[in-house]
Enzyme design. Structure first.
Site, PDB file in Angstrom:
ATOM      1  N   CYS A  51       1.158  -1.502   0.316  1.00  0.00           N
ATOM      2  CA  CYS A  51       0.281   0.136   0.116  1.00  0.00           C
ATOM      3  C   CYS A  51       1.021   1.436   0.398  1.00  0.00           C
ATOM      4  O   CYS A  51       1.136   1.474  -1.208  1.00  0.00           O
ATOM      5  CB  CYS A  51      -0.388   0.148   1.347  1.00  0.00           C
ATOM      6  N   HIS A  80      -3.449  -5.182  -0.147  1.00  0.00           N
ATOM      7  CA  HIS A  80      -2.948  -5.720   0.979  1.00  0.00           C
ATOM      8  C   HIS A  80      -3.242  -7.325   0.966  1.00  0.00           C
ATOM      9  O   HIS A  80      -4.366  -7.530   1.739  1.00  0.00           O
ATOM     10  CB  HIS A  80      -4.334  -5.257   2.100  1.00  0.00           C
ATOM     11  N   GLU A 131      -2.043  -9.031   3.306  1.00  0.00           N
ATOM     12  CA  GLU A 131      -2.898  -9.893   4.738  1.00  0.00           C
ATOM     13  C   GLU A 131      -4.327  -9.032   4.624  1.00  0.00           C
ATOM     14  O   GLU A 131      -4.955 -10.031   6.292  1.00  0.00           O
ATOM     15  CB  GLU A 131      -1.866  -8.936   5.589  1.00  0.00           C
TER      16      GLU A 131
END
EC number: 4.3.2.10
Length: 195
Positions: free
Chosen positions: A77, A177, A179
Protein backbone atom coordinates in the site's frame (compact mmCIF):
# COMPACT_ATOMS: atom_id res chain seq x y z
CA UNK A 1 14.24 -17.74 7.59
CA UNK A 2 14.48 -14.29 9.14
CA UNK A 3 11.68 -11.90 8.11
CA UNK A 4 11.72 -8.29 9.28
CA UNK A 5 8.86 -5.82 9.02
CA UNK A 6 10.10 -2.23 8.94
CA UNK A 7 8.65 -0.41 11.94
CA UNK A 8 7.90 3.24 11.18
CA UNK A 9 4.52 3.85 12.83
CA UNK A 10 2.60 2.39 9.90
CA UNK A 11 -1.00 1.51 10.61
CA UNK A 12 -1.25 -2.05 9.26
CA UNK A 13 1.72 -3.69 11.00
CA UNK A 14 -0.27 -5.97 13.34
CA UNK A 15 -2.36 -7.41 10.53
CA UNK A 16 0.83 -8.17 8.57
CA UNK A 17 2.36 -9.88 11.64
CA UNK A 18 -0.80 -11.98 12.09
CA UNK A 19 -0.92 -12.91 8.38
CA UNK A 20 2.69 -14.14 8.57
CA UNK A 21 1.94 -16.06 11.79
CA UNK A 22 -0.88 -17.86 9.95
CA UNK A 23 1.80 -18.95 7.45
CA UNK A 24 4.00 -20.21 10.28
CA UNK A 25 6.45 -17.29 10.20
CA UNK A 26 7.37 -15.26 13.29
CA UNK A 27 8.54 -11.93 11.87
CA UNK A 28 10.56 -9.28 13.71
CA UNK A 29 9.17 -5.74 13.84
CA UNK A 30 12.14 -3.37 13.83
CA UNK A 31 13.46 0.07 12.93
CA UNK A 32 17.04 -1.01 13.67
CA UNK A 33 19.16 -0.73 10.48
CA UNK A 34 21.25 -3.83 11.22
CA UNK A 35 18.18 -5.97 11.98
CA UNK A 36 16.62 -4.83 8.70
CA UNK A 37 19.80 -5.35 6.66
CA UNK A 38 20.43 -8.83 8.07
CA UNK A 39 16.93 -10.17 7.32
CA UNK A 40 16.35 -12.76 4.59
CA UNK A 41 13.14 -10.98 3.58
CA UNK A 42 11.95 -7.44 4.37
CA UNK A 43 8.35 -6.19 4.38
CA UNK A 44 7.73 -2.44 4.07
CA UNK A 45 4.05 -1.97 5.00
CA UNK A 46 2.15 1.25 5.20
CA UNK A 47 -1.07 3.03 5.96
CA UNK A 48 -0.81 6.79 6.27
CA UNK A 49 0.27 9.98 4.54
CA UNK A 50 3.28 10.05 2.22
CA UNK A 51 5.00 13.29 3.25
CA UNK A 52 4.91 12.68 7.01
CA UNK A 53 6.08 9.13 6.52
CA UNK A 54 9.01 10.11 4.29
CA UNK A 55 10.03 12.68 6.91
CA UNK A 56 9.98 9.98 9.58
CA UNK A 57 12.11 7.66 7.43
CA UNK A 58 14.66 10.40 6.63
CA UNK A 59 15.01 11.49 10.26
CA UNK A 60 15.99 7.94 11.22
CA UNK A 61 18.13 7.18 8.18
CA UNK A 62 15.72 4.43 7.15
CA UNK A 63 15.39 5.89 3.64
CA UNK A 64 19.05 5.02 2.92
CA UNK A 65 18.69 1.63 4.65
CA UNK A 66 15.76 0.72 2.39
CA UNK A 67 17.49 1.94 -0.79
CA UNK A 68 20.50 -0.26 0.04
CA UNK A 69 18.60 -3.52 0.60
CA UNK A 70 19.60 -6.41 -1.67
CA UNK A 71 17.33 -9.18 -0.35
CA UNK A 72 13.68 -9.54 -1.49
CA UNK A 73 11.61 -6.57 -0.27
CA UNK A 74 7.80 -6.36 -0.35
CA UNK A 75 6.14 -2.95 -0.12
CA UNK A 76 2.45 -2.86 0.79
CA UNK A 77 0.00 0.00 0.00
CA UNK A 78 1.75 3.23 1.12
CA UNK A 79 4.94 1.15 1.22
CA UNK A 80 4.54 0.57 -2.53
CA UNK A 81 3.93 4.26 -3.20
CA UNK A 82 6.97 5.30 -1.17
CA UNK A 83 9.20 3.03 -3.26
CA UNK A 84 8.34 5.23 -6.26
CA UNK A 85 9.96 8.51 -7.32
CA UNK A 86 7.32 11.08 -6.38
CA UNK A 87 3.80 11.27 -4.96
CA UNK A 88 1.21 13.94 -5.62
CA UNK A 89 0.18 13.50 -1.98
CA UNK A 90 1.53 16.74 -0.50
CA UNK A 91 4.13 16.91 -3.31
CA UNK A 92 6.36 14.25 -1.75
CA UNK A 93 9.77 13.12 -2.97
CA UNK A 94 9.78 9.39 -2.28
CA UNK A 95 12.54 6.77 -2.20
CA UNK A 96 13.08 6.76 -5.97
CA UNK A 97 13.70 3.01 -6.21
CA UNK A 98 10.97 2.45 -8.83
CA UNK A 99 10.93 5.36 -11.32
CA UNK A 100 7.16 5.83 -11.37
CA UNK A 101 4.87 8.64 -10.25
CA UNK A 102 2.08 8.29 -7.68
CA UNK A 103 -0.99 10.31 -8.66
CA UNK A 104 -4.42 11.02 -7.18
CA UNK A 105 -7.52 9.41 -8.63
CA UNK A 106 -9.69 11.77 -10.66
CA UNK A 107 -13.07 10.08 -10.18
CA UNK A 108 -15.95 10.38 -12.59
CA UNK A 109 -19.47 10.89 -11.30
CA UNK A 110 -20.55 8.08 -8.98
CA UNK A 111 -17.00 6.87 -8.31
CA UNK A 112 -15.88 7.27 -4.71
CA UNK A 113 -12.42 8.10 -3.40
CA UNK A 114 -10.75 6.46 -1.59
CA UNK A 115 -10.99 3.32 -3.65
CA UNK A 116 -12.02 0.84 -0.96
CA UNK A 117 -12.97 -2.78 -1.38
CA UNK A 118 -12.35 -5.91 -3.42
CA UNK A 119 -11.13 -5.81 -7.02
CA UNK A 120 -9.75 -8.49 -9.31
CA UNK A 121 -6.13 -8.49 -10.46
CA UNK A 122 -4.91 -9.62 -13.88
CA UNK A 123 -1.87 -9.69 -16.20
CA UNK A 124 0.06 -11.27 -13.35
CA UNK A 125 3.84 -11.73 -13.36
CA UNK A 126 4.89 -15.19 -12.11
CA UNK A 127 7.63 -13.61 -9.95
CA UNK A 128 5.03 -12.86 -7.27
CA UNK A 129 1.80 -14.45 -8.50
CA UNK A 130 0.92 -18.04 -9.30
CA UNK A 131 -1.21 -18.44 -12.49
CA UNK A 132 -4.34 -19.53 -10.58
CA UNK A 133 -4.52 -16.05 -8.99
CA UNK A 134 -5.39 -14.49 -12.36
CA UNK A 135 -8.70 -12.59 -11.88
CA UNK A 136 -8.74 -13.30 -8.11
CA UNK A 137 -10.09 -10.57 -5.83
CA UNK A 138 -7.88 -8.68 -3.35
CA UNK A 139 -8.55 -5.83 -0.92
CA UNK A 140 -7.69 -2.19 -1.67
CA UNK A 141 -7.89 1.05 0.37
CA UNK A 142 -6.22 4.07 -1.29
CA UNK A 143 -6.73 7.49 -2.87
CA UNK A 144 -3.47 7.56 -4.87
CA UNK A 145 -2.21 5.10 -7.45
CA UNK A 146 0.58 4.28 -9.88
CA UNK A 147 -0.31 4.15 -13.56
CA UNK A 148 0.50 1.00 -15.52
CA UNK A 149 4.05 1.02 -16.83
CA UNK A 150 7.20 -1.02 -17.40
CA UNK A 151 7.41 -2.10 -13.74
CA UNK A 152 3.77 -3.21 -13.46
CA UNK A 153 3.45 -6.91 -12.52
CA UNK A 154 -0.33 -6.93 -11.84
CA UNK A 155 -3.15 -4.68 -13.00
CA UNK A 156 -6.57 -3.81 -11.65
CA UNK A 157 -9.34 -1.41 -12.69
CA UNK A 158 -10.93 1.42 -10.71
CA UNK A 159 -11.63 4.72 -12.45
CA UNK A 160 -8.97 3.42 -14.92
CA UNK A 161 -6.54 0.48 -15.21
CA UNK A 162 -3.57 0.94 -12.84
CA UNK A 163 -0.72 -0.94 -11.17
CA UNK A 164 -1.95 -3.38 -8.55
CA UNK A 165 1.69 -4.46 -8.09
CA UNK A 166 5.15 -3.31 -9.15
CA UNK A 167 8.60 -4.86 -9.35
CA UNK A 168 12.09 -3.57 -9.96
CA UNK A 169 14.87 -6.05 -9.21
CA UNK A 170 14.56 -7.32 -5.64
CA UNK A 171 11.87 -4.72 -4.80
CA UNK A 172 8.28 -5.90 -5.20
CA UNK A 173 5.17 -4.11 -4.02
CA UNK A 174 1.40 -4.38 -3.95
CA UNK A 175 -1.08 -1.52 -3.84
CA UNK A 176 -3.60 -3.90 -2.28
CA UNK A 177 -3.30 -5.43 1.19
CA UNK A 178 -2.33 -9.11 0.88
CA UNK A 179 -2.64 -9.44 4.66
CA UNK A 180 -6.36 -8.57 4.35
CA UNK A 181 -7.04 -10.46 1.12
CA UNK A 182 -7.95 -13.92 2.38
CA UNK A 183 -6.60 -17.02 0.65
CA UNK A 184 -5.36 -15.09 -2.40
CA UNK A 185 -3.38 -12.70 -0.20
CA UNK A 186 -1.94 -15.58 1.81
CA UNK A 187 -0.79 -17.25 -1.42
CA UNK A 188 0.94 -14.02 -2.52
CA UNK A 189 2.71 -13.63 0.84
CA UNK A 190 3.77 -17.29 0.70
CA UNK A 191 5.17 -16.85 -2.82
CA UNK A 192 7.16 -13.82 -1.59
CA UNK A 193 8.51 -15.85 1.34
CA UNK A 194 9.49 -18.63 -1.09
CA UNK A 195 11.64 -16.34 -3.27
Amino acid sequence: MKVTIIDYNAGNVQSVLFALQRLGVEAALSSDPETIRSADKVIFPGVGEANTTMGYLRERGLDEVIRGLEQPVLGICLGMQLLCAHSEENDTECLGIIPQQVVRFKPKEGEKIPHMGWNSIYNLDPALFSPELEKEYVYFVHSYFVESGPYTIATTDYVQPFSAALRKGNFMATQFHPEKSGAAGAAILQQFLNL
